[in-house]
Design a protein around this motif. Structure first.
Motif, mmCIF file in Angstrom:
data_model
loop_
_atom_site.group_PDB
_atom_site.id
_atom_site.type_symbol
_atom_site.label_atom_id
_atom_site.label_comp_id
_atom_site.label_asym_id
_atom_site.label_seq_id
_atom_site.Cartn_x
_atom_site.Cartn_y
_atom_site.Cartn_z
ATOM 1 N N VAL A 400 12.020 -4.264 6.643
ATOM 2 C CA VAL A 400 12.648 -4.345 5.313
ATOM 3 C C VAL A 400 11.604 -4.732 4.268
ATOM 4 O O VAL A 400 11.563 -4.180 3.164
ATOM 5 C CB VAL A 400 13.816 -5.372 5.337
ATOM 6 N N ASP A 401 10.722 -5.664 4.633
ATOM 7 C CA ASP A 401 9.696 -6.143 3.684
ATOM 8 C C ASP A 401 8.745 -5.030 3.248
ATOM 9 O O ASP A 401 8.104 -5.140 2.201
ATOM 10 C CB ASP A 401 8.868 -7.272 4.331
ATOM 11 N N LYS A 402 8.611 -3.994 4.076
ATOM 12 C CA LYS A 402 7.652 -2.928 3.747
ATOM 13 C C LYS A 402 8.234 -1.902 2.773
ATOM 14 O O LYS A 402 7.526 -1.062 2.246
ATOM 15 C CB LYS A 402 7.221 -2.218 5.038
ATOM 16 N N ILE A 403 9.546 -1.955 2.592
ATOM 17 C CA ILE A 403 10.203 -0.962 1.719
ATOM 18 C C ILE A 403 10.399 -1.569 0.336
ATOM 19 O O ILE A 403 10.879 -2.697 0.213
ATOM 20 C CB ILE A 403 11.559 -0.547 2.319
ATOM 21 N N THR A 404 10.003 -0.804 -0.702
ATOM 22 C CA THR A 404 10.181 -1.356 -2.053
ATOM 23 C C THR A 404 10.933 -0.380 -2.959
ATOM 24 O O THR A 404 10.752 0.830 -2.856
ATOM 25 C CB THR A 404 8.826 -1.653 -2.741
ATOM 26 N N TYR A 405 11.768 -0.925 -3.782
ATOM 27 C CA TYR A 405 12.334 -0.246 -4.959
ATOM 28 C C TYR A 405 12.914 -1.327 -5.850
ATOM 29 O O TYR A 405 13.227 -2.434 -5.377
ATOM 30 C CB TYR A 405 13.385 0.822 -4.589
#
Ligand code: AMP
Ligand code: GLY
Length: 422
Positions: A400-405
């Motif tokens: 989850v930490d690697k995904i950004t928006y």
């Protein structure tokens, strides 16, 4: 064979992946699909509620099997339309879908067949429901009778809150002409139980636990679901047998008494207290996001499972599961389930999936000018598989930490109950 999948959420992305793995040589279509589903299926821009256009597509393209993911087209009778064309359909007919589209109908079936469930009373008039509420004790359980995308259930600690919920339902917040159900509050632990019926036989699948509330600690408003994991330690073989014998089988035989046969997924929302299950609600399709976790654990062939269902051959089906735990975290848009932003670009999915035990399913995403954009309330579902729920959870939050928006929002405590009792 040509297979058509209806839907565009994370659940359908998981189904598409399982179909692709189960039958790589079949031609797979999705209506309307999403950017994740398009990895496995040709996505066709038709509105799934435009039954005429959909049936034309099925006939023109010689589709042999249709799998319907979401409840709205099923409850609007899509299965019946498709069966008229001579196509096999993995979903129940409209009459059977009343189990989800009318809580009042489900209560009648439960009462007629001695199925344990919370006592409830249905109202069509505001003043009468308020008079009844005055005689009840908190917590009050108020429900919109019909479909409300998982958001039409209110558990209220105060009379004022309950009154507002009743008012909002009659005021049309979940559509016009909704009646209100006032239900006895059941204490206990919630479980989602999935089974498949081919009209004659019932095959239990693995159970799951989901988190319907928006906020950590199971607080805040109800949503479509903020995360799920399976199998839940609370669902022992003994409890599962009770659920089958006391709830699922009597439901299917109760429907038969009314001349209604059931084909497809039967998803029972249950409350268990001291090992005794009670029915809360039925859904007539796979759960979202439970399915994303569930299908990661299916070892046997999903396409064969679907074919054995539509060909009334479940009694010969040998289902197999991986001996692992699976968990899915919903990444939502801040503001969901009300207003949210729909134009932020997403990065990091490949990075998250570098761990081979992680799969990121698309729920509310679109490609705009070649860029992946968050366009739904629930955007992505990060799903993780491991030997323990704790390990699955640690891995999932790392991903989850690697995904950004912009406005990424998610719960930090998915599977807390499972971890406590693991
Ligand atoms: P539903 O959409 O009917 O599954 O309800 C959403 C959630 O509300 C359930 O998962 C339960 O946690 C809770 N709930 C629904 N009905 C009751 C009830 N009668 N007593 C206690 N909790 C309930
Ligand atoms: N996650 C609950 C549902 O699909 O209705």
């Amino acid at each position: 064979m040509r297979i058509l999948l209806i839907g565009n959420g994370g659940r359908e992305h998981a189904i598409a992946r399982s179909l692709y793995n189960g039958s790589p040589s079949d031609m797979l279509y999705a209506i309307p699909g999403n950017p994740g589903i398009s990895q496995y299926c040709e996505c066709i821009k038709i509105n799934p509620l435009d039954f005429k256009a959909l049936c034309n597509f099925v006939s023109m393209n010689k589709v042999g099997l249709v799998i319907i993911g979401p409840e709205v087209p099923i409850c609007n009778g899509l299965t019946d339309y498709l069966l008229e064309l001579g196509v096999k359909v993995f979903a129940p007919r409209e009459k059977a879908s009343l189990l989800e589209s009318s809580k009042k109908f489900t209560k009648e079936i439960a009462l007629e067949n001695n199925i344990p469930t919370a006592a409830a009373k249905s109202f069509n008039v505001y003043a009468e429901s308020i008079e009844y509420l005055k005689k009840m004790q908190p917590p009050y359980v108020i429900k919109a009778d019909g479909l409300a995308a998982g958001k039409g259930v209110f558990i209220c600690d105060s009379f004022l809150e309950a009154q507002t919920a009743v008012h909002d339902i009659f005021d049309g917040r979940f559509g016009l002409n909704q009646s209100v159900l006032i239900e006895e509050f059941l204490d206990g632990e919630g479980i989602s139980c999935f089974a498949i019926s081919d009209g004659e036989n019932i095959l239990p699948l693995m159970g799951a636990q989901d988190h319907k509330r928006l906020l950590d600690g199971d607080k805040g408003p109800n949503t479509g679901g903020m995360g799920a994991y399976c199998p839940p330690p609370i669902l022992t073989k003994k409890l599962e047998n009770k659920i089958i014998n006391l709830i699922l089988e009597p439901t299917l035989s109760g429907l038969k008494k009314r001349d209604i046969s059931y084909t497809g997924v039967l998803f029972a929302g249950l409350m268990s207290r001291d090992g005794e299950p009670s029915l809360i609600e039925y859904n007539i399709r796979f759960g979202d996001p439970e399915t994303q976790a569930l299908l990661m654990l299916l070892k046997s062939n999903f396409t064969e499972l679907v074919l054995d269902t539509v060909n009334v051959n479940l009694k010969n089906h040998k289902i197999q599961w991986h001996d692992k735990k699976s968990l899915t975290i919903v990444l939502a848009n801040k503001g969901y389930p009300l207003e949210y932003n729909i134009d932020s670009s997403i990065t990091g999915i490949e990075d998250a999936e570098a761990n081979k035990n992680i799969k990121v399913f698309h729920a509310g995403t679109s490609i705009v000018n070649g860029e992946l954009i968050a366009t739904g309330g629930r955007v992505l579902n990060v799903t993780s598989t491991a030997n323990t729920i704790q390990e699955a959870r640690d891995q999932a939050y790392e991903a989850v930490d690697k995904i950004t928006y912009k406005d990424k929002f998610y719960r930090k405590d998915i599977a807390w109950r499972g971890i406590q009792s693991e």
